[in-house]
Design a protein around this motif. Structure first.
Motif, PDB file in Angstrom:
ATOM      1  N   MET A   1       0.849  -1.164   0.000  1.00 20.39           N
ATOM      2  CA  MET A   1       0.000   0.000   0.000  1.00 20.39           C
ATOM      3  C   MET A   1       0.901   1.235   0.000  1.00 20.39           C
ATOM      4  O   MET A   1       1.906   1.279   0.702  1.00 20.39           O
ATOM      5  CB  MET A   1      -0.901  -0.019   1.242  1.00 20.39           C
ATOM      6  N   ARG A  55       3.309  -2.469   4.081  1.00 20.04           N
ATOM      7  CA  ARG A  55       2.649  -3.755   3.817  1.00 20.04           C
ATOM      8  C   ARG A  55       1.151  -3.526   3.629  1.00 20.04           C
ATOM      9  O   ARG A  55       0.576  -2.581   4.177  1.00 20.04           O
ATOM     10  CB  ARG A  55       2.918  -4.749   4.934  1.00 20.04           C
ATOM     11  N   GLU A  56       0.550  -4.387   2.833  1.00 20.80           N
ATOM     12  CA  GLU A  56      -0.887  -4.285   2.588  1.00 20.80           C
ATOM     13  C   GLU A  56      -1.644  -4.476   3.904  1.00 20.80           C
ATOM     14  O   GLU A  56      -1.351  -5.391   4.671  1.00 20.80           O
ATOM     15  CB  GLU A  56      -1.345  -5.320   1.563  1.00 20.80           C
ATOM     16  N   GLN A  57      -2.579  -3.591   4.139  1.00 20.89           N
ATOM     17  CA  GLN A  57      -3.405  -3.631   5.341  1.00 20.89           C
ATOM     18  C   GLN A  57      -4.603  -2.725   5.117  1.00 20.89           C
ATOM     19  O   GLN A  57      -4.568  -1.864   4.238  1.00 20.89           O
ATOM     20  CB  GLN A  57      -2.592  -3.166   6.552  1.00 20.89           C
ATOM     21  N   PRO A  58      -5.639  -2.883   5.893  1.00 14.70           N
ATOM     22  CA  PRO A  58      -6.790  -2.000   5.729  1.00 14.70           C
ATOM     23  C   PRO A  58      -6.409  -0.552   6.075  1.00 14.70           C
ATOM     24  O   PRO A  58      -5.658  -0.318   7.025  1.00 14.70           O
ATOM     25  CB  PRO A  58      -7.812  -2.536   6.732  1.00 14.70           C
ATOM     26  N   TYR A  59      -6.900   0.379   5.286  1.00 13.00           N
ATOM     27  CA  TYR A  59      -6.653   1.793   5.573  1.00 13.00           C
ATOM     28  C   TYR A  59      -7.520   2.216   6.748  1.00 13.00           C
ATOM     29  O   TYR A  59      -8.709   1.931   6.805  1.00 13.00           O
ATOM     30  CB  TYR A  59      -6.962   2.654   4.351  1.00 13.00           C
ATOM     31  N   ASP A  60      -6.926   2.893   7.712  1.00 11.19           N
ATOM     32  CA  ASP A  60      -7.631   3.377   8.894  1.00 11.19           C
ATOM     33  C   ASP A  60      -7.398   4.882   9.007  1.00 11.19           C
ATOM     34  O   ASP A  60      -6.301   5.320   9.347  1.00 11.19           O
ATOM     35  CB  ASP A  60      -7.099   2.667  10.140  1.00 11.19           C
ATOM     36  N   LYS A  63      -5.696   6.280  12.112  1.00 16.13           N
ATOM     37  CA  LYS A  63      -4.325   5.892  12.404  1.00 16.13           C
ATOM     38  C   LYS A  63      -3.373   6.954  11.860  1.00 16.13           C
ATOM     39  O   LYS A  63      -3.538   7.442  10.746  1.00 16.13           O
ATOM     40  CB  LYS A  63      -4.021   4.549  11.744  1.00 16.13           C
ATOM     41  N   TYR A  68       2.073   3.542  10.252  1.00 17.29           N
ATOM     42  CA  TYR A  68       1.905   2.436   9.296  1.00 17.29           C
ATOM     43  C   TYR A  68       3.195   1.696   9.135  1.00 17.29           C
ATOM     44  O   TYR A  68       4.262   2.204   9.250  1.00 17.29           O
ATOM     45  CB  TYR A  68       1.429   2.957   7.935  1.00 17.29           C
TER      46      TYR A  68
END
Length: 68
Positions: A1, A55-60, A63, A68
């Motif tokens: 991401m 790293r790929e992860q849900p966007y928050d 946060k 990140y």
């Protein structure tokens, strides 16, 4: 991401240190810096976009980008 930050501040050494710190943390410059005159403070202000691949992860949106 890919994450994006826009750093801004008065055109002084503190701003340069802010950008340098971001670069040392793995951020990369994105585009050219921008400059504008702040008529209220009668000072130049500058900005620089930076990006970083994480790293790929849900966007928050709650946060902090530096976390990140």
């Amino acid at each position: 991401m890919l994450i994006y930050r826009f750093l801004s501040g008065e055109d002084d050494s503190a701003f340069c240190h802010k950008v340098t710190k971001a670069l040392s943390e793995g951020w990369e410059l994105y585009g050219s810096p921008t400059y504008a005159y702040d008529a209220v403070s009668k000072k130049m202000r500058c900005g620089q976009a930076v990006t970083r691949i994480v790293r790929e992860q849900p966007y928050d949106p709650d946060k902090k980008l530096v976390d990140y």
